[in-house]
Every structure is written in C-alpha cells, then in structure tokens.
Write a protein that holds these residues in place. Structure first.
Motif, PDB file in Angstrom:
ATOM      1  N   GLY B  80      82.684  43.423   2.192  1.00  0.00           N
ATOM      2  CA  GLY B  80      83.761  44.359   1.855  1.00  0.00           C
ATOM      3  C   GLY B  80      83.503  45.739   2.434  1.00  0.00           C
ATOM      4  N   ILE B  81      82.258  46.191   2.328  1.00  0.00           N
ATOM      5  CA  ILE B  81      81.927  47.528   2.837  1.00  0.00           C
ATOM      6  C   ILE B  81      81.974  47.537   4.366  1.00  0.00           C
ATOM      7  CG2 ILE B  81      80.087  49.257   2.979  1.00  0.00           C
ATOM      8  CD1 ILE B  81      79.250  48.232   0.102  1.00  0.00           C
ATOM      9  N   GLU B  82      81.452  46.473   4.973  1.00  0.00           N
ATOM     10  CA  GLU B  82      81.466  46.412   6.445  1.00  0.00           C
ATOM     11  C   GLU B  82      82.897  46.438   6.982  1.00  0.00           C
ATOM     12  OE1 GLU B  82      77.282  43.932   6.545  1.00  0.00           O
ATOM     13  OE2 GLU B  82      79.143  42.900   7.064  1.00  0.00           O
ATOM     14  N   ALA B  83      83.818  45.827   6.216  1.00  0.00           N
ATOM     15  CA  ALA B  83      85.213  45.768   6.681  1.00  0.00           C
ATOM     16  C   ALA B  83      85.861  47.147   6.746  1.00  0.00           C
ATOM     17  CB  ALA B  83      86.027  44.856   5.766  1.00  0.00           C
ATOM     18  N   LEU B  84      85.227  48.149   6.114  1.00  0.00           N
ATOM     19  CA  LEU B  84      85.797  49.499   6.160  1.00  0.00           C
ATOM     20  C   LEU B  84      85.570  50.165   7.520  1.00  0.00           C
ATOM     21  CD1 LEU B  84      84.643  50.765   2.621  1.00  0.00           C
ATOM     22  CD2 LEU B  84      86.912  49.899   3.258  1.00  0.00           C
ATOM     23  N   GLY B  85      84.670  49.588   8.331  1.00  0.00           N
ATOM     24  CA  GLY B  85      84.437  50.150   9.667  1.00  0.00           C
ATOM     25  C   GLY B  85      83.851  51.551   9.629  1.00  0.00           C
ATOM     26  N   LEU B  86      82.810  51.724   8.820  1.00  0.00           N
ATOM     27  CA  LEU B  86      82.223  53.054   8.641  1.00  0.00           C
ATOM     28  C   LEU B  86      81.345  53.446   9.824  1.00  0.00           C
ATOM     29  CD1 LEU B  86      81.016  52.623   4.947  1.00  0.00           C
ATOM     30  CD2 LEU B  86      83.239  53.443   5.774  1.00  0.00           C
ATOM     31  N   GLY B  87      81.338  54.744  10.146  1.00  0.00           N
ATOM     32  CA  GLY B  87      80.370  55.263  11.103  1.00  0.00           C
ATOM     33  C   GLY B  87      78.972  55.220  10.517  1.00  0.00           C
ATOM     34  N   SER B  88      78.840  55.572   9.249  1.00  0.00           N
ATOM     35  CA  SER B  88      77.563  55.463   8.558  1.00  0.00           C
ATOM     36  C   SER B  88      77.821  55.487   7.060  1.00  0.00           C
ATOM     37  CB  SER B  88      76.611  56.608   8.950  1.00  0.00           C
ATOM     38  OG  SER B  88      77.091  57.842   8.460  1.00  0.00           O
ATOM     39  N   ALA B  89      76.811  55.049   6.299  1.00  0.00           N
ATOM     40  CA  ALA B  89      76.934  55.025   4.840  1.00  0.00           C
ATOM     41  C   ALA B  89      75.892  55.970   4.250  1.00  0.00           C
ATOM     42  CB  ALA B  89      76.718  53.607   4.315  1.00  0.00           C
ATOM     43  N   ILE B  90      76.372  56.989   3.541  1.00  0.00           N
ATOM     44  CA  ILE B  90      75.488  57.892   2.803  1.00  0.00           C
ATOM     45  C   ILE B  90      75.514  57.377   1.365  1.00  0.00           C
ATOM     46  CG2 ILE B  90      75.104  60.276   2.073  1.00  0.00           C
ATOM     47  CD1 ILE B  90      75.041  59.969   5.123  1.00  0.00           C
ATOM     48  N   GLN B 113      74.348  52.452  10.061  1.00  0.00           N
ATOM     49  CA  GLN B 113      73.347  53.413   9.634  1.00  0.00           C
ATOM     50  C   GLN B 113      73.530  53.650   8.134  1.00  0.00           C
ATOM     51  OE1 GLN B 113      73.436  57.505  11.302  1.00  0.00           O
ATOM     52  NE2 GLN B 113      71.509  56.841  12.221  1.00  0.00           N
ATOM     53  N   VAL B 114      72.447  53.472   7.371  1.00  0.00           N
ATOM     54  CA  VAL B 114      72.495  53.632   5.915  1.00  0.00           C
ATOM     55  C   VAL B 114      71.485  54.696   5.524  1.00  0.00           C
ATOM     56  CG1 VAL B 114      72.093  52.478   3.704  1.00  0.00           C
ATOM     57  CG2 VAL B 114      73.174  51.228   5.570  1.00  0.00           C
ATOM     58  N   ARG B 115      71.929  55.708   4.819  1.00  0.00           N
ATOM     59  CA  ARG B 115      71.038  56.809   4.438  1.00  0.00           C
ATOM     60  C   ARG B 115      71.078  57.004   2.933  1.00  0.00           C
ATOM     61  NH1 ARG B 115      68.571  56.271   8.479  1.00  0.00           N
ATOM     62  NH2 ARG B 115      68.930  57.400  10.417  1.00  0.00           N
ATOM     63  N   PRO B 116      69.987  56.724   2.216  1.00  0.00           N
ATOM     64  CA  PRO B 116      69.991  56.909   0.761  1.00  0.00           C
ATOM     65  C   PRO B 116      69.703  58.357   0.361  1.00  0.00           C
ATOM     66  CG  PRO B 116      67.931  55.922   1.454  1.00  0.00           C
ATOM     67  CD  PRO B 116      68.713  56.183   2.712  1.00  0.00           C
ATOM     68  N   ILE B 117      70.379  58.816  -0.669  1.00  0.00           N
ATOM     69  CA  ILE B 117      70.071  60.102  -1.308  1.00  0.00           C
ATOM     70  C   ILE B 117      69.867  59.780  -2.786  1.00  0.00           C
ATOM     71  CG2 ILE B 117      70.946  62.384  -1.929  1.00  0.00           C
ATOM     72  CD1 ILE B 117      72.677  62.352   0.571  1.00  0.00           C
ATOM     73  N   VAL B 118      68.632  59.876  -3.248  1.00  0.00           N
ATOM     74  CA  VAL B 118      68.313  59.478  -4.619  1.00  0.00           C
ATOM     75  C   VAL B 118      68.426  60.698  -5.529  1.00  0.00           C
ATOM     76  CG1 VAL B 118      66.539  58.491  -6.120  1.00  0.00           C
ATOM     77  CG2 VAL B 118      66.804  57.653  -3.773  1.00  0.00           C
ATOM     78  N   ILE B 119      69.200  60.580  -6.611  1.00  0.00           N
ATOM     79  CA  ILE B 119      69.329  61.704  -7.542  1.00  0.00           C
ATOM     80  C   ILE B 119      68.991  61.247  -8.956  1.00  0.00           C
ATOM     81  CG2 ILE B 119      71.110  62.783  -6.116  1.00  0.00           C
ATOM     82  CD1 ILE B 119      73.179  62.070  -8.189  1.00  0.00           C
ATOM     83  N   ALA B 148      81.110  57.202   5.071  1.00  0.00           N
ATOM     84  CA  ALA B 148      81.572  57.127   3.683  1.00  0.00           C
ATOM     85  C   ALA B 148      80.416  57.522   2.789  1.00  0.00           C
ATOM     86  CB  ALA B 148      82.023  55.720   3.328  1.00  0.00           C
ATOM     87  N   ILE B 149      80.761  58.020   1.604  1.00  0.00           N
ATOM     88  CA  ILE B 149      79.748  58.212   0.570  1.00  0.00           C
ATOM     89  C   ILE B 149      79.858  57.035  -0.385  1.00  0.00           C
ATOM     90  CG2 ILE B 149      79.049  59.637  -1.383  1.00  0.00           C
ATOM     91  CD1 ILE B 149      79.601  62.091   0.269  1.00  0.00           C
ATOM     92  N   LEU B 150      78.738  56.334  -0.589  1.00  0.00           N
ATOM     93  CA  LEU B 150      78.672  55.229  -1.546  1.00  0.00           C
ATOM     94  C   LEU B 150      77.984  55.753  -2.805  1.00  0.00           C
ATOM     95  CD1 LEU B 150      79.182  53.836   1.198  1.00  0.00           C
ATOM     96  CD2 LEU B 150      77.599  52.030   0.515  1.00  0.00           C
ATOM     97  N   ALA B 151      78.587  55.514  -3.960  1.00  0.00           N
ATOM     98  CA  ALA B 151      78.036  56.010  -5.222  1.00  0.00           C
ATOM     99  C   ALA B 151      77.473  54.836  -5.995  1.00  0.00           C
ATOM    100  CB  ALA B 151      79.127  56.693  -6.033  1.00  0.00           C
ATOM    101  N   MET B 152      76.155  54.774  -6.141  1.00  0.00           N
ATOM    102  CA  MET B 152      75.542  53.649  -6.828  1.00  0.00           C
ATOM    103  C   MET B 152      74.811  54.150  -8.063  1.00  0.00           C
ATOM    104  SD  MET B 152      73.505  50.499  -5.225  1.00  0.00           S
ATOM    105  CE  MET B 152      73.191  49.076  -6.273  1.00  0.00           C
ATOM    106  N   GLY B 153      75.412  53.906  -9.227  1.00  0.00           N
ATOM    107  CA  GLY B 153      74.823  54.371 -10.475  1.00  0.00           C
ATOM    108  C   GLY B 153      75.869  54.355 -11.564  1.00  0.00           C
ATOM    109  N   GLY B 154      75.651  55.160 -12.593  1.00  0.00           N
ATOM    110  CA  GLY B 154      76.579  55.224 -13.711  1.00  0.00           C
ATOM    111  C   GLY B 154      77.664  56.260 -13.468  1.00  0.00           C
ATOM    112  N   GLY B 155      78.291  56.686 -14.568  1.00  0.00           N
ATOM    113  CA  GLY B 155      79.420  57.603 -14.457  1.00  0.00           C
ATOM    114  C   GLY B 155      79.052  58.904 -13.783  1.00  0.00           C
ATOM    115  N   LEU B 156      77.852  59.413 -14.058  1.00  0.00           N
ATOM    116  CA  LEU B 156      77.467  60.690 -13.477  1.00  0.00           C
ATOM    117  C   LEU B 156      77.379  60.612 -11.958  1.00  0.00           C
ATOM    118  CD1 LEU B 156      75.002  63.285 -14.632  1.00  0.00           C
ATOM    119  CD2 LEU B 156      74.643  62.282 -12.384  1.00  0.00           C
ATOM    120  N   VAL B 157      76.701  59.582 -11.452  1.00  0.00           N
ATOM    121  CA  VAL B 157      76.584  59.438  -9.997  1.00  0.00           C
ATOM    122  C   VAL B 157      77.968  59.237  -9.385  1.00  0.00           C
ATOM    123  CG1 VAL B 157      75.751  57.909  -8.169  1.00  0.00           C
ATOM    124  CG2 VAL B 157      74.206  58.656  -9.985  1.00  0.00           C
ATOM    125  N   GLY B 158      78.803  58.443 -10.055  1.00  0.00           N
ATOM    126  CA  GLY B 158      80.160  58.236  -9.551  1.00  0.00           C
ATOM    127  C   GLY B 158      80.930  59.536  -9.463  1.00  0.00           C
TER     128      GLY B 158
END
Lengths: 427, 427
Positions: B80-90, B113-119, B148-158
C-alpha cells in the motif's frame, strides 16, 4: 531571549479603552488621528481623486477573497472588516507601523473587541516559535473560533500571522492589511503562508485563503525609498516574466513615486493584481503555471542565503533575474534584444555596481545553496543542477511537457551566467 | 533540554543499511523478524483466519483515504505504501514501538529511501517545538516535496507527525501507522492534526487527509491492559452516543481481549470505523454533527487538565460521559433506563471507585476549566456555562435548531451531575 527580541516591549501607545467595544468607557465616536501627514488633512481630497477605491473579489482556486485598496480609506476598510461578523479581532502589528494602525483600530474598536499584539519584524524571528507566541497571546486575549487574526505589516507579519490564523483552533479567519509595497502588491495575493526552518527559508507553512485583504495606500508612503526596492523588483519580475506589455505602466509608476506616490502605488497594485490573478484562479497553490513567479528566485534565494542578511530580497531577486536571463540566452532560449531589455528595465532599480555587489560571493557557497533549492521536488532534477524559471521571450517561460515553467539547469551553467552578470557593463 | 527529552537518544537498533534502497549494501531480501511472539510464528495462520485484511476507502468529505487493517500484514502494508510512489519515507516512530517497525521498514527499505526519526511520546512534548524538530530532522534527512511522513505510534505521534506533514513544504503526504487501540480505532479516522499550546490542549493544528492508514493489529497486542483503557473508553462512547445497537459487539470484544486479542481488536476497529465513517463523509472537519464524538469530553478534558497527568484520557472521558448522562437526565432529556445503561456499560472499564477517584477534585478548579472549554466558539455560550454533548436517548444527542449536538449547560448543573457520579453506588 527570543520572546523579548520578537515582541515589542513598549506599551501600546493608544488608550486601552479604544480597543474594546464591550468596555463601557469605549467612545462611540473618535477624533480621526492619522499619522500620515499627506493623508487625511490638506491632501486627502487630492489623494482620493488620484486613487479611487479598488474593490472586488480575487479568485484563488475556489476561494473568493474580497479586497479593498484605496487612499485615505479607513472607513471603507473598517466596513469591510465589520461585514465579516467577527467575534473579536486579534491584530498582529509590526511595531514599525503602529501609527498607521491607530485610526483603523480605534474605528473597529467601536464595534468589536480588538486586541493588538505588537511584534518586531526581523527575518530571524520568522520561525514557528514566534507563531506559537502569537497563538498563546491570542488565546490569552480571549480569541475563540469566531475571532479573526488581522495581519498589519509587511511580508513577515503577513506570513507569521497568516500561519497563526491557519493553525489557531485548526483555522480562524485571516485579514491581510499590508503596509509595504511587496506585501500589498505581491505577498498577500496568495494562499501561501509560511515561516523559516533552521534548515531553510519558508519550508514550513500552509495554504490559507484570507477572508479579506485591505490596504490604505497612504500607509505605503512612509516607507523609505530603499525599502521600496523589494516591491519594485517583484513588479519588474511580473513585467519581464508575465506581462511585458505593462513595461510603460511600470516605468511611469517609478517616475511618479517621488511626487505622486499614491498614484504610483495604485499603478503598481494594478500591475501586481493583473499579473497574479489569472494564474491564481487556475493554480491556487502555485505549484504549476504560477511557478513562473519564481523567476529570478533560484539564484536570488542562493544569494540571499549566502549574504545572510547583507542583501535585500529585492536586490537578490534582481540579480537572480539577470542570471536567469543570461542562462536563458546561453541555452539558446532567449534572444539578445530581450536580454538587453532585462538590463534596461532593472537599471531603474538603482542597483549597486555588479562587480562591487557580486564579486565577493564565493561560487562554491552559491553552488551548495543551488543544489538544495526548495523547488527541487516540483520537477525531477539531477543532482548537479537546480530548477530555474527560464524565458524564451519576455512573458513566456520555457515549459516542460506538462506545462511546468521550471527547467533543471546545471550548476555550471547557472554559475557561468552569474559571472556574466558580475562582469556586465550594461547596468 | 526539550530536544534531549523528546528525542530518543539511543541509536536506532537496526543496521542503517536496511533503511536505504539506494545504498549498495541494502539487502534485496530479509528475514522476517517480527517482535510480536503471537504473530508470525505458530499463531500467524490462526490470526490470519481470525482477521482477514480489511481494506477500502474511508471517505472524509471529498477525500478518499485508503486504509488497510489486518494481522500479520507487513506485505500488504508495504505494498500500500509503495503504491503511493514516494520519493522517500520519513518515519516518525514512538521509541516504545521500534520493534514493531523493523519488519515493515526493512521491507520498505528495499524499494525506497526510508529515514526513521525516533521520538519519545509524552504529552508534555506535544508542542510546536517538537513539530519543528521533526521538520528540521526531515529536511536534514533529505525530505523533499515527493516525500511522505509516516507516523508510527499512538495518538501523540500521529498528531505531531500529522501536523509536521501538514506544514512541511506547505504539505507533504501523511501515512498513519497507528500502534495503539485509541489511535487505530479513533484518532487516525479524522482529518484533525494538532498539538497543545501553553494555553490549552490541541488548540493549534490543521485539517489534513492522510494518503493512507495502515495497521497491523498484532502491534496492538503488546499494549498492557491498562493502556487499552483509552481506546476502549472511546469505543464505549461510540456505543452510547452513536451506535447503541453495537453494545453486544463491544462486550464480546472486551470478553475476547485476553485470549483472542486480534479478533477483539478487529471488532473494535469495525465499531470505530462504522461509528465515524458516516459522520466524516458529510462533516469532514467535525464541526457539526460529528461534534457528537465530543461526548464526555467537556468534563473529561476539565478532569484531565486539573489532574495534570494523574488521570488517563480514557478514564477522564468515562467520568465525563457519566457526568454528561447525569446532566442529561437532570435536565429532563435522558430517561432512567438509558442512564443506568451508561453505568452498566462503563462498568466493563474497571474504573476505580468513584469516591476515591473523584472526591479529591476541587470543584472550583473544575469550574475554571469548564468556563474555558475549547468548544465554546462552536455555539453561543453564556459565561457561566459550558458547551456539552447531551443525550435524549442512547445514540441520539440533543441538538439545537441548526442540528449542532452541543448545548450550553450551566456550570452549576455540570458540577451537580459530577457530584452525583462521585456519590454513585452503581459502579
């Protein structure tokens, strides 16, 4: 401390009772007390004749934005704002234009709660932290979902207050009251609101349609001539890249500036409006055809960034346009006559001598900035190139197959063109 | 220092080469390495049968948001994410769920390209300053307009990543990957992104449609039972205020939670989706009929604010719903049987004894919070009152003439109702 730096510490120079219609001490009438000498006393009749009120609807995509531009038009502006039916007005004011605000805000204060937030308009404060301060102040002043944020100042105040309005309660109404030429003729005719990140200019923002745009052109008459350069440079850009048939209007406005400033500003407003309005109607987010307004802004932004405050946006864009024209010529798009017209038109801007202004720039620093130009994502762009607006004729950008007026130009070509501008004898 | 507090200092626990498809050392295949024991080894077949992939389009106003919910569905989410045709995923990741991220991100890293930002996901960090840090990190990691920015976590991260996506370059695509029940069944089914101001909760935000919502329900199985309360309370709210016919589904899901968690979460997801989807279609910004989802949130927010971190959102909303039901009954809207059903349904939440939980609250502090409730601007509301959702029957809010499900309730009535809940013997 940022807060201290960005917020004017001095107390509001007007009696607080003027600001609050709910206060029992609010006067039902007030003495008009305009700070612009040429405006409301001896000259007001003449100004009114020179500049009748321009009002109408600016269509930006599906939004219809009422605008009112005139001279000595406090009543007209106030009536336009009152017609929005606001719960209250939170007015973000550049500390430099507080005297212009007094007549309008005391008039508004008779009908609604008006709360001023005075900020200092320096580029280094144009950050999310200043937006957050404005938001906290707005809530503390009683803003709710029925309030509007009014932005009274130049481009910076418009951007900061514009983004604050986009974010407060996920969006309250925004009224632009521009007080500089570049804001009045260019910046506010847009949905784009934005602030800087540490990593770059205007990288953080939103698209928000103002609920109204209003300008008393007499506000603009107090700007020192050097401060007019940015607005004039953006109008020169419109002539070169969009409406070359308006070259005479532009030159006439510049000639009128010293003695008939309101007439000059009226012409420049019409020039800005007529250039932008047709594009904004079909490209409201300025991501396609309206990218032509980025003419001169690729090398311009790089110069501004390397100069770190020592070169105005207007001057940087002027050099950027000459560089873009040289690159257009070098790549076989633009003829020699149109290139020469660039130099002739921009000579009106009274730029410093090119060698003196430009030789100090380190080409490698410029190249670094060009490689990370923020228009990269609009088109595919190889690493050693930067997206630029090029012209094939005045008013006619070179477009790719999708009609995008952006072309990847190799860094080498861009720097060669820049060196031609540096060495020119044409200015 | 905020930055230190909000950003996880520990290094990313996966080899960096997994994250970058452009790196020559990126593996073309990887061993599936899911951190959820019940998920991909012995139990995966059973889970798959229990919970087939739910996918489709969630219509929010004019936006059509693809969603994919399933168990053990890394491949489906990645496709599903690949189908978005992203330049990179943050990818903005809550530090608590890094182990869930590994399979999905290493799979994505083969194609982009996938770049994680851990908070770190604490409520006091949910401010514009954290959004700005995310934006600066995203630009430093090479984000452009095609990212694209991908939000992985609970309500706060979202919320934080959602607002960052709204603002970066004036909007890049947003993918929600919720890992808590309340995020998965409630928060991400919305355009609302937002952070707190010093002056109040969620006062600063934007409306942004995600480009996709994806959830592997096995992520939710690692949440400790107490941590499930908020999601369950919001689903109880949906039963009481929107879909009372689903009471049995809700109770069945709670009964299944210990032994068949994925089946339970599937039922709760369906409950959340079916409650919100019809409202969001016609009221995308949740300013009219969809304000019914604020049921229990007026007194709930006041309790949460006074408790200053000592009471979870879910518990506060549960007490808020009981208070709203008591007020509805007291004002003659709600019958006794429906009031009793509130107590019966909410008894499943295993709340603490009302006297112990609520007697410690100072009524004057609650009154102060109620007077500045952030729903005030939605309806005209006299000073000594607060806007509340009341019910006339389960699933049927009391609406004003314009169909707004908000009623100004006097502070006195609200506090009387709260005292009835405090003194109840029904729980």
């Amino acid at each position: 401390m940022r807060r201290g730096a960005a917020f004017a510490a001095r107390p509001t120079p007007w009696p607080a009772r003027y600001w609050n219609a709910r206060s029992t001490s609010a006067p039902r009438s007030h003495r008009f007390n305009c700070a612009v000498p040429a405006c409301c006393s001896q000259a007001s009749g003449r100004l009114r004749r020179e500049a009748p009120m321009h009002d109408g609807l600016l269509r930006i995509g599906s939004a219809a934005v009422p605008y009112r531009y005139g001279a000595d038009c406090t009543d007209g502006l106030a009536e336009g704002i009152e017609a929005l039916g606001l719960g209250s007005a939170i007015v973000v004011i550049d500390e430099a234009v507080q005297s212009h605000a007094e007549p309008l805000l005391s008039r508004l204060g008779q009908r609604m709660q008006v709360r001023p937030i005075v900020i200092a308009g320096a580029e280094q404060h144009k950050r999310l932290s200043l937006v957050e301060e404005v938001l906290d102040r707005a809530v503390a002043e009683g803003a709710d979902r029925t309030s509007a944020i009014l932005a009274m100042g130049g481009g910076l105040v418009g951007n900061v207050a514009g983004l604050a309005a986009s974010l407060l309660f996920r969006g309250v109404r925004l009224v632009h009251l521009p007080t500089t030429p570049v804001a009045a003729f260019d910046a506010v005719l847009s949905l784009k609101q934005g602030v800087n990140l540490r990593s770059g200019k205007n990288l953080c923002g939103a698209y928000t349609a103002p609920a109204m745009i209003g300008c008393d052109l007499t506000w603009l008459t107090t700007i020192p001539r050097r401060g007019l350069l940015t607005g004039i440079a953006e109008m020169a850009k419109n002539v070169l890249a969009v409406v070359p048939g308006r070259e005479r209007d532009f030159e006439e406005a510049l000639a009128n500036l010293p003695d008939r400033p309101v007439a000059a500003f009226t012409t420049l407003f019409e020039l800005g409006f007529d250039s932008k309005a047709p594009m904004l109607r079909t490209d409201p987010n300025e991501k396609k055809a309206a990218l032509v307004f980025e003419y001169g802004h690729t090398v311009g932004h790089a110069l501004e960034s390397v100069a770190a405050g020592a070169m105005s946006h207007g001057e940087a864009v002027a050099w950027g346009m000459l560089t873009a024209a040289e690159a257009s010529a070098q790549l076989g798009h633009l003829g020699d006559a149109d290139l020469k017209r660039h130099y002739r038109l921009l000579s009106h801007l009274e730029l410093p001598a090119p060698r003196i202004a430009l030789e100090r720039f380190d080409l490698e620093s410029l190249a670094t900035r060009l490689r990370s130009d923020n228009k990269r994502g609009h088109i595919p762009c190889p690493p050693e190139s930067a997206p630029m607006v090029l012209l094939r004729r005045l008013g006619e950008p070179v477009a790719d197959g999708d009609g995008m007026p952006l072309i990847p130009v190799s860094i080498g070509t861009a720097l060669d063109a820049f060196e031609k501008v540096t060495a020119t004898e044409e200015l």
